[in-house]
Design an enzyme around this catalytic site. Structure first.
Site, PDB file in Angstrom:
ATOM      1  N   GLY A  11      21.111 -91.549  20.786  1.00  0.00           N
ATOM      2  CA  GLY A  11      21.871 -92.764  20.464  1.00  0.00           C
ATOM      3  C   GLY A  11      21.080 -93.659  19.508  1.00  0.00           C
ATOM      4  O   GLY A  11      19.897 -93.873  19.723  1.00  0.00           O
ATOM      5  N   ALA A  24       7.151 -95.029   6.678  1.00  0.00           N
ATOM      6  CA  ALA A  24       7.173 -94.489   5.313  1.00  0.00           C
ATOM      7  C   ALA A  24       6.234 -95.292   4.395  1.00  0.00           C
ATOM      8  O   ALA A  24       5.406 -94.721   3.686  1.00  0.00           O
ATOM      9  CB  ALA A  24       8.599 -94.496   4.771  1.00  0.00           C
ATOM     10  N   ARG A  72      23.336 -85.545  18.292  1.00  0.00           N
ATOM     11  CA  ARG A  72      22.836 -84.842  19.476  1.00  0.00           C
ATOM     12  C   ARG A  72      23.055 -83.352  19.239  1.00  0.00           C
ATOM     13  O   ARG A  72      24.069 -82.951  18.677  1.00  0.00           O
ATOM     14  CB  ARG A  72      23.566 -85.315  20.727  1.00  0.00           C
ATOM     15  N   GLY A 102      14.932 -91.344  22.279  1.00  0.00           N
ATOM     16  CA  GLY A 102      14.693 -91.544  23.701  1.00  0.00           C
ATOM     17  C   GLY A 102      13.967 -90.360  24.318  1.00  0.00           C
ATOM     18  O   GLY A 102      13.436 -89.494  23.608  1.00  0.00           O
ATOM     19  N   ASP A 103      13.967 -90.296  25.650  1.00  0.00           N
ATOM     20  CA  ASP A 103      13.175 -89.250  26.315  1.00  0.00           C
ATOM     21  C   ASP A 103      13.713 -87.842  26.045  1.00  0.00           C
ATOM     22  O   ASP A 103      12.940 -86.886  26.004  1.00  0.00           O
ATOM     23  CB  ASP A 103      13.033 -89.534  27.815  1.00  0.00           C
ATOM     24  N   SER A 105      14.979 -86.801  23.180  1.00  0.00           N
ATOM     25  CA  SER A 105      14.407 -86.458  21.867  1.00  0.00           C
ATOM     26  C   SER A 105      12.917 -86.139  21.997  1.00  0.00           C
ATOM     27  O   SER A 105      12.396 -85.253  21.305  1.00  0.00           O
ATOM     28  CB  SER A 105      14.590 -87.625  20.892  1.00  0.00           C
ATOM     29  N   THR A 126      15.569 -96.617  21.696  1.00  0.00           N
ATOM     30  CA  THR A 126      16.814 -96.514  22.474  1.00  0.00           C
ATOM     31  C   THR A 126      17.115 -97.886  23.058  1.00  0.00           C
ATOM     32  O   THR A 126      16.184 -98.585  23.473  1.00  0.00           O
ATOM     33  CB  THR A 126      16.728 -95.460  23.605  1.00  0.00           C
ATOM     34  N   ASP A 128      18.331 -98.486  25.812  1.00  0.00           N
ATOM     35  CA  ASP A 128      18.305 -98.445  27.281  1.00  0.00           C
ATOM     36  C   ASP A 128      17.005 -98.945  27.933  1.00  0.00           C
ATOM     37  O   ASP A 128      16.992 -99.206  29.134  1.00  0.00           O
ATOM     38  CB  ASP A 128      18.554 -97.019  27.775  1.00  0.00           C
ATOM     39  N   ASP A 130      14.478 -97.257  28.804  1.00  0.00           N
ATOM     40  CA  ASP A 130      14.280 -96.375  29.959  1.00  0.00           C
ATOM     41  C   ASP A 130      13.187 -95.335  29.740  1.00  0.00           C
ATOM     42  O   ASP A 130      13.228 -94.252  30.315  1.00  0.00           O
ATOM     43  CB  ASP A 130      15.615 -95.700  30.333  1.00  0.00           C
ATOM     44  N   ARG A 163      39.599-118.149  35.293  1.00  0.00           N
ATOM     45  CA  ARG A 163      39.705-116.723  35.634  1.00  0.00           C
ATOM     46  C   ARG A 163      38.332-116.168  36.023  1.00  0.00           C
ATOM     47  O   ARG A 163      37.303-116.763  35.721  1.00  0.00           O
ATOM     48  CB  ARG A 163      40.148-115.928  34.399  1.00  0.00           C
ATOM     49  N   GLY A 171      25.120 -98.301  29.020  1.00  0.00           N
ATOM     50  CA  GLY A 171      23.715 -97.913  29.187  1.00  0.00           C
ATOM     51  C   GLY A 171      23.658 -96.758  30.157  1.00  0.00           C
ATOM     52  O   GLY A 171      24.705 -96.265  30.590  1.00  0.00           O
ATOM     53  N   ARG A 172      22.451 -96.319  30.463  1.00  0.00           N
ATOM     54  CA  ARG A 172      22.348 -95.232  31.442  1.00  0.00           C
ATOM     55  C   ARG A 172      22.097 -95.848  32.810  1.00  0.00           C
ATOM     56  O   ARG A 172      22.976 -96.492  33.360  1.00  0.00           O
ATOM     57  CB  ARG A 172      21.295 -94.235  31.003  1.00  0.00           C
ATOM     58  N   HIS A 206      30.144 -99.639  22.614  1.00  0.00           N
ATOM     59  CA  HIS A 206      29.227 -99.410  21.494  1.00  0.00           C
ATOM     60  C   HIS A 206      28.968-100.641  20.627  1.00  0.00           C
ATOM     61  O   HIS A 206      28.071-100.598  19.777  1.00  0.00           O
ATOM     62  CB  HIS A 206      29.735 -98.243  20.638  1.00  0.00           C
ATOM     63  N   GLN A 208      27.445-102.972  21.618  1.00  0.00           N
ATOM     64  CA  GLN A 208      26.072-103.256  22.008  1.00  0.00           C
ATOM     65  C   GLN A 208      25.018-102.590  21.112  1.00  0.00           C
ATOM     66  O   GLN A 208      23.859-102.957  21.141  1.00  0.00           O
ATOM     67  CB  GLN A 208      25.819-102.721  23.424  1.00  0.00           C
ATOM     68  N   ARG A 209      25.419-101.532  20.397  1.00  0.00           N
ATOM     69  CA  ARG A 209      24.418-100.770  19.632  1.00  0.00           C
ATOM     70  C   ARG A 209      24.378-101.151  18.155  1.00  0.00           C
ATOM     71  O   ARG A 209      23.513-100.667  17.423  1.00  0.00           O
ATOM     72  CB  ARG A 209      24.709 -99.273  19.764  1.00  0.00           C
TER      73      ARG A 209
HETATM   74  P1  ADP Z   1      17.758 -89.626  23.867  1.00  0.00           P
HETATM   75  O1  ADP Z   1      16.734 -89.092  22.949  1.00  0.00           O
HETATM   76  O2  ADP Z   1      18.272 -90.985  23.448  1.00  0.00           O
HETATM   77  O3  ADP Z   1      17.359 -89.572  25.329  1.00  0.00           O
HETATM   78  P2  ADP Z   1      19.496 -87.345  24.328  1.00  0.00           P
HETATM   79  O4  ADP Z   1      19.098 -87.176  25.758  1.00  0.00           O
HETATM   80  O5  ADP Z   1      20.942 -87.206  23.973  1.00  0.00           O
HETATM   81  O6  ADP Z   1      19.070 -88.737  23.721  1.00  0.00           O
HETATM   82  O7  ADP Z   1      18.656 -86.283  23.484  1.00  0.00           O
HETATM   83  C1  ADP Z   1      18.743 -86.226  22.080  1.00  0.00           C
HETATM   84  C2  ADP Z   1      18.545 -84.806  21.617  1.00  0.00           C
HETATM   85  O8  ADP Z   1      17.230 -84.361  21.972  1.00  0.00           O
HETATM   86  C3  ADP Z   1      19.477 -83.780  22.258  1.00  0.00           C
HETATM   87  O9  ADP Z   1      20.754 -83.742  21.665  1.00  0.00           O
HETATM   88  C4  ADP Z   1      18.717 -82.501  21.984  1.00  0.00           C
HETATM   89  O10 ADP Z   1      18.846 -82.113  20.633  1.00  0.00           O
HETATM   90  C5  ADP Z   1      17.268 -82.965  22.215  1.00  0.00           C
HETATM   91  N1  ADP Z   1      16.863 -82.683  23.604  1.00  0.00           N
HETATM   92  C6  ADP Z   1      17.203 -83.388  24.718  1.00  0.00           C
HETATM   93  N2  ADP Z   1      16.683 -82.819  25.830  1.00  0.00           N
HETATM   94  C7  ADP Z   1      16.000 -81.729  25.410  1.00  0.00           C
HETATM   95  C8  ADP Z   1      15.249 -80.703  26.081  1.00  0.00           C
HETATM   96  N3  ADP Z   1      15.100 -80.690  27.408  1.00  0.00           N
HETATM   97  N4  ADP Z   1      14.700 -79.730  25.325  1.00  0.00           N
HETATM   98  C9  ADP Z   1      14.841 -79.723  23.983  1.00  0.00           C
HETATM   99  N5  ADP Z   1      15.539 -80.643  23.293  1.00  0.00           N
HETATM  100  C10 ADP Z   1      16.107 -81.637  23.983  1.00  0.00           C
HETATM  101  O1  F6P Z   2      21.123 -93.471  25.396  1.00  0.00           O
HETATM  102  C1  F6P Z   2      21.634 -94.420  24.516  1.00  0.00           C
HETATM  103  C2  F6P Z   2      23.088 -94.704  24.803  1.00  0.00           C
HETATM  104  O2  F6P Z   2      23.510 -95.712  23.891  1.00  0.00           O
HETATM  105  C3  F6P Z   2      23.404 -95.135  26.237  1.00  0.00           C
HETATM  106  O3  F6P Z   2      23.190 -96.508  26.402  1.00  0.00           O
HETATM  107  C4  F6P Z   2      24.839 -94.734  26.389  1.00  0.00           C
HETATM  108  O4  F6P Z   2      25.166 -94.456  27.726  1.00  0.00           O
HETATM  109  C5  F6P Z   2      24.948 -93.507  25.539  1.00  0.00           C
HETATM  110  O5  F6P Z   2      23.884 -93.560  24.587  1.00  0.00           O
HETATM  111  C6  F6P Z   2      26.268 -93.428  24.801  1.00  0.00           C
HETATM  112  O6  F6P Z   2      26.291 -92.277  24.049  1.00  0.00           O
HETATM  113  P1  F6P Z   2      27.403 -91.969  22.945  1.00  0.00           P
HETATM  114  O7  F6P Z   2      27.038 -92.738  21.727  1.00  0.00           O
HETATM  115  O8  F6P Z   2      27.311 -90.511  22.729  1.00  0.00           O
HETATM  116  O9  F6P Z   2      28.710 -92.431  23.496  1.00  0.00           O
END
Ligand code: ADP
Ligand code: F6P
Length: 278
Positions: A11, A24, A72, A102-103, A105, A126, A128, A130, A163, A171-172, A206, A208-209
């Site tokens: 995200g 850069a 993603r 995020g985690d 990625s 991110t 979140d 988190d 009201r 968010g997550r 969204h 929020q983003r």
């Molecule tokens: P975020 O980085 O915000 O947590 P995602 O969880 O959607 O977002 O992960 C982003 C991308 O990172 C995924 O679409 C995938 O390409 C890669 N990714 C996520 N988890 C894994 C994993 N366990 N192993 C390898 N690549 C991953």
């Molecule tokens: O992880 C970032 C985030 O913006 C979360 O807050 C939310 O739950 C999710 O991504 C939404 O994902 P998408 O943009 O795919 O709807």
């Protein structure tokens, strides 16, 4: 270190552009060539990798979203797919990779390093907030401000019409916005039974983003972007950049999911909030 690449994944978050700009520009200053990878890991597979110039990153600090685009790619969990990505980077003679995300990625980045020896540094980006190990992720502060502004606006109209408003924040489950509780429409059905005023529901989603990053996120992203390049120049790898007690630090990237969660301060903050809202 002569050539590095930068990508944004998962995200998008306000401030990602500020991190790209800083990384850069800091790299250019040190005579390092910088490549941009479009659409995160998808661009690595599609070989959508281009050489960046200083004009690519000028004037982007104000802009929300990410100029490198984000996506993603669930297939990145497949080792064969990661091999294609690593080969494409090697064909471009890229020695170091900065992953802003995020985690999820960070998991992908960690595997690229462990399986293919690609030097990676993660920057937490991110909304979140988190990621274990850093006090703040890039984008969180901007989003928190967007939520607060929305609440203030809603309170004006709620008060005028006497009201109750139920607001669903996106968010997550980190809890820093009180998000992830459930669907406002479902909760609203129950709430209607107990409130004696008219009930309205708003889902922020969204919204929020988007938008220009806050000053806090710009500064955080700027410091983190430059530090990531510095780490690559010192031949570091498999690390993430953190912000701890207002200092920029580093930790092993897998701390993002294996680290120790210290929620002492969060508990105290929630306790205080309960007192103040009585
Ligand atoms: P975020 O980085 O915000 O947590 P995602 O969880 O959607 O977002 O992960 C982003 C991308 O990172 C995924 O679409 C995938 O390409 C890669 N990714 C996520 N988890 C894994 C994993 N366990 N192993 C390898 N690549 C991953
Ligand atoms: O992880 C970032 C985030 O913006 C979360 O807050 C939310 O739950 C999710 O991504 C939404 O994902 P998408 O943009 O795919 O709807």
């Amino acid at each position: 270190m002569k050539r590095i690449a930068i990508l944004t994944s998962g995200g998008d978050a306000p401030g990602m552009n500020a991190a790209i700009r800083s990384a850069a520009k800091f790299a250019f200053y040190h005579g390092i060539e910088v490549f941009g990878v479009r659409r995160g890991y998808k661009g690595m597979i599609d070989n959508d990798i281009f050489k960046m110039t200083s004009s690519d990153v000028s004037g982007i600090i104000d802009r929300g979203g990410t100029m490198l685009l984000s996506a993603r790619l669930p297939e990145f969990k497949d080792p064969e797919v990661r091999k294609i990505a690593a080969d494409n980077l090697k064909d471009h003679e890229i020695e170091g990779l900065i992953v802003i995300g995020g985690d999820g990625s960070f998991h992908g980045a960690d595997l690229l390093y462990k399986e293919h020896g690609i030097r990676v540094i993660g920057i937490p980006g991110t909304i979140d907030n988190d990621i274990i190990g850093t006090d703040f992720t890039i984008g969180y502060d901007t989003t928190l401000n967007i939520i607060i502004e929305a609440m203030v606006r809603l309170r004006d109209t709620a008060t005028s019409h006497e009201r109750t408003y139920l607001v669903e924040v996106m968010g997550r489950d980190a809890g820093d916005f009180s998000e992830g509780v459930g669907s406002a429409y479902e909760i609203g059905k129950e709430l209607k039974k107990i409130v004696d005023t008219e009930l309205r529901i708003t889902v922020l989603g969204h919204i929020q983003r988007g938008g220009s990053p806050s000053a806090f996120d710009r500064v955080l992203a700027t410091k983190m972007g430059a530090r990531a390049v510095k780490e690559l120049m010192s031949e570091e790898s498999g690390m993430m950049i953190c912000s701890e007690s207002n200092k920029i630090t580093t930790k092993f990237i897998d701390y993002a999911w294996n680290g120790i969660v210290d929620d002492t301060q969060k508990r105290k903050d929630i306790e205080l909030a309960h007192i103040l809202t009585k």
